[in-house]
Motif scaffolding. Structure first.
Motif, PDB file in Angstrom:
ATOM      1  N   THR A  22       0.825  -1.208   0.000  1.00  0.00           N
ATOM      2  CA  THR A  22       0.000   0.000   0.000  1.00  0.00           C
ATOM      3  C   THR A  22       0.857   1.254   0.000  1.00  0.00           C
ATOM      4  O   THR A  22       0.579   2.217  -0.732  1.00  0.00           O
ATOM      5  N   VAL A  23       1.914   1.259   0.814  1.00  0.00           N
ATOM      6  CA  VAL A  23       2.798   2.424   0.887  1.00  0.00           C
ATOM      7  C   VAL A  23       3.493   2.664  -0.452  1.00  0.00           C
ATOM      8  O   VAL A  23       3.551   3.804  -0.949  1.00  0.00           O
ATOM      9  N   VAL A  24       4.004   1.606  -1.061  1.00  0.00           N
ATOM     10  CA  VAL A  24       4.722   1.755  -2.338  1.00  0.00           C
ATOM     11  C   VAL A  24       3.788   2.239  -3.436  1.00  0.00           C
ATOM     12  O   VAL A  24       4.135   3.135  -4.219  1.00  0.00           O
ATOM     13  N   MET A  25       2.593   1.662  -3.510  1.00  0.00           N
ATOM     14  CA  MET A  25       1.651   2.051  -4.557  1.00  0.00           C
ATOM     15  C   MET A  25       1.239   3.512  -4.414  1.00  0.00           C
ATOM     16  O   MET A  25       1.188   4.253  -5.405  1.00  0.00           O
TER      17      MET A  25
ATOM     18  N   ASN B 196       0.809  14.454  -6.648  1.00  0.00           N
ATOM     19  CA  ASN B 196       0.265  15.740  -6.215  1.00  0.00           C
ATOM     20  C   ASN B 196       1.355  16.544  -5.526  1.00  0.00           C
ATOM     21  O   ASN B 196       2.172  15.983  -4.787  1.00  0.00           O
ATOM     22  N   GLY B 197       1.350  17.839  -5.743  1.00  0.00           N
ATOM     23  CA  GLY B 197       2.292  18.701  -5.046  1.00  0.00           C
ATOM     24  C   GLY B 197       3.660  18.743  -5.703  1.00  0.00           C
ATOM     25  O   GLY B 197       3.873  18.288  -6.831  1.00  0.00           O
ATOM     26  N   GLU B 198       4.604  19.258  -4.953  1.00  0.00           N
ATOM     27  CA  GLU B 198       5.967  19.448  -5.456  1.00  0.00           C
ATOM     28  C   GLU B 198       6.710  18.115  -5.551  1.00  0.00           C
ATOM     29  O   GLU B 198       6.537  17.224  -4.715  1.00  0.00           O
ATOM     30  N   THR B 199       7.534  17.991  -6.591  1.00  0.00           N
ATOM     31  CA  THR B 199       8.318  16.771  -6.779  1.00  0.00           C
ATOM     32  C   THR B 199       9.499  16.751  -5.817  1.00  0.00           C
ATOM     33  O   THR B 199      10.280  17.697  -5.753  1.00  0.00           O
ATOM     34  N   LEU B 200       9.621  15.656  -5.073  1.00  0.00           N
ATOM     35  CA  LEU B 200      10.715  15.510  -4.107  1.00  0.00           C
ATOM     36  C   LEU B 200      11.867  14.707  -4.698  1.00  0.00           C
ATOM     37  O   LEU B 200      13.033  15.059  -4.529  1.00  0.00           O
ATOM     38  N   VAL B 201      11.554  13.602  -5.373  1.00  0.00           N
ATOM     39  CA  VAL B 201      12.569  12.727  -5.955  1.00  0.00           C
ATOM     40  C   VAL B 201      12.083  12.287  -7.336  1.00  0.00           C
ATOM     41  O   VAL B 201      10.911  11.916  -7.497  1.00  0.00           O
TER      42      VAL B 201
ATOM     43  N   ILE C 230      11.685   6.325 -14.227  1.00  0.00           N
ATOM     44  CA  ILE C 230      10.246   6.519 -14.394  1.00  0.00           C
ATOM     45  C   ILE C 230       9.539   6.725 -13.048  1.00  0.00           C
ATOM     46  O   ILE C 230       8.312   6.832 -12.992  1.00  0.00           O
ATOM     47  N   PHE C 231      10.311   6.770 -11.986  1.00  0.00           N
ATOM     48  CA  PHE C 231       9.729   6.885 -10.650  1.00  0.00           C
ATOM     49  C   PHE C 231       9.792   8.332 -10.182  1.00  0.00           C
ATOM     50  O   PHE C 231      10.844   8.977 -10.263  1.00  0.00           O
ATOM     51  N   THR C 232       8.672   8.806  -9.664  1.00  0.00           N
ATOM     52  CA  THR C 232       8.581  10.161  -9.150  1.00  0.00           C
ATOM     53  C   THR C 232       7.870  10.144  -7.808  1.00  0.00           C
ATOM     54  O   THR C 232       6.786   9.561  -7.672  1.00  0.00           O
ATOM     55  N   ILE C 233       8.486  10.770  -6.838  1.00  0.00           N
ATOM     56  CA  ILE C 233       7.892  10.884  -5.502  1.00  0.00           C
ATOM     57  C   ILE C 233       7.542  12.344  -5.268  1.00  0.00           C
ATOM     58  O   ILE C 233       8.409  13.219  -5.363  1.00  0.00           O
ATOM     59  N   THR C 234       6.279  12.602  -4.983  1.00  0.00           N
ATOM     60  CA  THR C 234       5.818  13.960  -4.745  1.00  0.00           C
ATOM     61  C   THR C 234       5.403  14.126  -3.283  1.00  0.00           C
ATOM     62  O   THR C 234       5.311  13.150  -2.530  1.00  0.00           O
TER      63      THR C 234
ATOM     64  N   LEU D 284       3.913  11.133  -0.834  1.00  0.00           N
ATOM     65  CA  LEU D 284       4.521  10.795   0.453  1.00  0.00           C
ATOM     66  C   LEU D 284       3.522  10.967   1.592  1.00  0.00           C
ATOM     67  O   LEU D 284       3.436  10.123   2.495  1.00  0.00           O
ATOM     68  N   ARG D 285       2.750  12.044   1.534  1.00  0.00           N
ATOM     69  CA  ARG D 285       1.752  12.275   2.576  1.00  0.00           C
ATOM     70  C   ARG D 285       0.687  11.182   2.574  1.00  0.00           C
ATOM     71  O   ARG D 285       0.333  10.633   3.625  1.00  0.00           O
ATOM     72  N   THR D 286       0.180  10.830   1.393  1.00  0.00           N
ATOM     73  CA  THR D 286      -0.864   9.803   1.298  1.00  0.00           C
ATOM     74  C   THR D 286      -0.354   8.440   1.763  1.00  0.00           C
ATOM     75  O   THR D 286      -1.062   7.709   2.462  1.00  0.00           O
ATOM     76  N   SER D 287       0.867   8.081   1.399  1.00  0.00           N
ATOM     77  CA  SER D 287       1.415   6.778   1.793  1.00  0.00           C
ATOM     78  C   SER D 287       1.590   6.696   3.304  1.00  0.00           C
ATOM     79  O   SER D 287       1.292   5.656   3.909  1.00  0.00           O
ATOM     80  N   VAL D 288       2.051   7.783   3.923  1.00  0.00           N
ATOM     81  CA  VAL D 288       2.228   7.778   5.383  1.00  0.00           C
ATOM     82  C   VAL D 288       0.878   7.655   6.084  1.00  0.00           C
ATOM     83  O   VAL D 288       0.710   6.869   7.028  1.00  0.00           O
ATOM     84  N   PHE D 289      -0.112   8.431   5.625  1.00  0.00           N
ATOM     85  CA  PHE D 289      -1.425   8.389   6.253  1.00  0.00           C
ATOM     86  C   PHE D 289      -2.099   7.026   6.068  1.00  0.00           C
ATOM     87  O   PHE D 289      -2.757   6.515   6.977  1.00  0.00           O
ATOM     88  N   MET D 290      -1.950   6.416   4.887  1.00  0.00           N
ATOM     89  CA  MET D 290      -2.539   5.100   4.658  1.00  0.00           C
ATOM     90  C   MET D 290      -1.882   4.038   5.535  1.00  0.00           C
ATOM     91  O   MET D 290      -2.551   3.127   6.036  1.00  0.00           O
ATOM     92  N   ALA D 291      -0.576   4.143   5.745  1.00  0.00           N
ATOM     93  CA  ALA D 291       0.116   3.198   6.630  1.00  0.00           C
ATOM     94  C   ALA D 291      -0.403   3.327   8.061  1.00  0.00           C
ATOM     95  O   ALA D 291      -0.653   2.327   8.747  1.00  0.00           O
TER      96      ALA D 291
END
Length: 274
Positions: free
Chosen positions: A80-83, A90-95, A99-103, A107-114
């Protein structure tokens, strides 16, 4: 892994949570689970953490039992966290790598879902740890009693739930014994691909189903020999009645729901991506 599943297990203790009416624990657990989804802020989850921590402390259930119940969902949690981390853009790109992009939103959604998944399991575990299977059955039957007017077999549904809760620990113990017996005969459940591992589970599933059907048949014969014919006309040896502590638990839970809704929706509180 088998021994880490805590669903249906009861931890006997003398605590304020154990003494609550089963209906209170069922309703309050459902309200707590709903509270995890009606807000989406860091401060709201802080309040949920304090509430859950207080309940765990009052229940006198060791924290290691709660953590133990989280082990079976580790794979689901990581998936769930990875997906959410890579698919939510959404938001500013962090990494950004290949083909992988972390915004920030991902990051916020993955933390809250965990957090939600862990608290869902922890909250449900507290209810089963502090309520006996008979208590859960009686509480569920009492809560669903109005459905009798719609010809819903509430007693039979509650009885099936009680039998299922009692069978879960027994079947888990039986599975553990069968696995150890097959490993002693040279069975390997760890190596190979998914198909090979699935085939290796056949020597476990066959005797497990045979044992389950045998236990179910013995239980049916025992209930028939005791002249069990459903819930018509049956009374309770210990009828459920609300007490002052049960009403206080309802009030405190409702206050928590209102506070977490107001804070999660209307109180501005930001900390980096949160």
């Amino acid at each position: 892994m088998i021994r880490d599943i805590t669903i249906g297990q009861y931890y006997p203790a003398e605590s304020r949570i154990h003494r609550l009416d089963p209906r209170v624990k069922i309703v309050c657990t459902l309200l707590f689970l709903v509270s995890l989804f009606i807000q989406n802020s860091l401060l709201g989850y802080v309040i949920a953490t304090l509430f859950l921590g207080t309940v765990i402390r009052l229940s006198k259930v060791p924290l290691k039992y709660i953590v133990k119940g989280l082990k079976p969902i580790v794979i689901l949690l990581l998936f769930t966290v990875v997906m959410n981390l890579f698919l939510t853009q959404n938001g500013e790109t962090l990494v950004h790598f290949w083909i992988f992009t972390i915004t920030e939103g991902g990051l916020r959604t993955s933390v809250f879902m965990a957090i939600r998944l862990m608290y869902l399991v922890a909250g449900s575990s507290i209810m089963t740890f502090t309520t006996s299977p008979n208590g859960l059955t009686d509480g569920m039957e009492k809560l669903l009693h109005p459905l009798n007017r719609l010809n819903v077999p509430v007693h039979e549904v509650a009885m099936m739930m009680s039998i299922a809760l009692r069978f879960i620990p027994i079947l888990l113990e039986e599975t553990d014994k069968i696995m150890k017996a097959q490993q002693a005969r040279g069975a390997d459940f760890e190596s190979g691909n998914i198909i090979q591992r699935a085939k290796a589970m056949v020597p476990i599933l066959v005797p497990l189903f045979v044992s389950a059907f045998r236990r179910a048949n013995d239980l049916a014969m025992a209930m028939e020999s005791r002249c069990y014919h459903g819930g018509d006309g049956r009374t309770k040896m210990k009828p459920l009645r609300y007490k002052s502590r049960d009403r206080a638990a309802y009030i405190l839970t409702l206050i928590y729901i209102v506070v977490i809704f107001v804070v999660g929706r209307f109180v501005p509180f930001k900390l980096w991506i949160f």
